[in-house]
Design an enzyme around this catalytic site. Sequence first.
Site, short mmCIF file in Angstrom:
data_model
loop_
_atom_site.label_atom_id
_atom_site.label_comp_id
_atom_site.label_asym_id
_atom_site.label_seq_id
_atom_site.Cartn_x
_atom_site.Cartn_y
_atom_site.Cartn_z
CE1 TYR A 59 1.79 -27.15 9.44
CE2 TYR A 59 0.95 -25.41 8.05
CZ TYR A 59 2.01 -26.06 8.65
OH TYR A 59 3.29 -25.59 8.45
CG LEU A 206 4.84 -12.59 14.66
CD1 LEU A 206 3.36 -12.26 14.68
CD2 LEU A 206 5.66 -11.35 14.97
CD GLN A 285 -4.92 -14.42 16.33
OE1 GLN A 285 -5.03 -15.14 15.35
NE2 GLN A 285 -4.79 -14.91 17.55
#
Length: 327
Positions: A59, A206, A285
């Site tokens: 990442y 999500l 968020q």
Amino acid sequence: MNVETTRIDGIPTPVSRIGLGTWAIGGWMWGGADDNASVATIRSALDQGINLIDTAPVYGFGHSEEVVGKALAGMRQHAVIATKVALEWGDGGVRRNSTPARIRQEIEDSLRRLRTDYIDLYQVHWPDTLVPFEDTAAELEKLRAEGKILAIGVSNYSPAQMDAFSATTMLAAVQPPYNLFERAIEADVLPYARDEGLVVLAYGALCRGLLSGRMNASTTFDGDDLRNADPKFRQPRFAQYLAAVDALAELARERHGKSVLALAIRWVLDQGPTIALWGARRPDQLRGIGDAYGWRLSAQDLSDIDALLARHVTDPVGPEFMAPSLR
């Protein structure tokens, strides 16, 4: 907030059933990153009872782990760190490599970036069929004996691959893609996990923001954002998925007074030995995260959700586009 927790074999700390996913925090494939916002996000998650922080070397090519290490400085004892191993990168892109030598190099790099002397859950990121699974598992078992990792997991593995792997070491967890729109694991990985006592860390809970309720037909993505390559975000499929989100939002609001985001996370939590990984890179968020705890979907809810998905998403597609190549 009444945080729901579970246990992962080998990890003494109860683990929050919502974990923070930090792929976007690395910046790569998400249109860049803001490190100050990322640090604030991780600390906000801890403040809200989310103690599982899931990251990986790939990442941002080490950047996500570095940001996690910075955020947890002075508070490492409050976090359960899950990271990964066995991807390498170079001019030719990202490739799978689970050789013992690669694992031995990566553990030291990850420990340094994370500013810690142990990792709670160490997961093989993708199966590398060019290396015997027992060789990979044996090297991880050595790391556990040395105290550098507490528990061993795999990600994106099939049940047959997990069987081969667990012949050499004890598996505690598996991390597959899983959300309302991507449900392939219900045919194999999820029942296997139930039978074998594995905790399922559901990544993409999500569905790359689709189930956040914050997207519409005019939503676009910047730069190298992976959603530019995701078939779900291209018309005409994008319209189908957005229509499904609208219908899910109506069901969540009318029956439970909840957001579609809370419904999507609750749905994952209701499927069994699951942890939902919630990706975020800004504190805002994380808003509404507590709304996913403390209630359950009924059998009627689940049946109606399946029916509305079948009605609206007539051309479904999975997350296969994300798989890295072999060497």
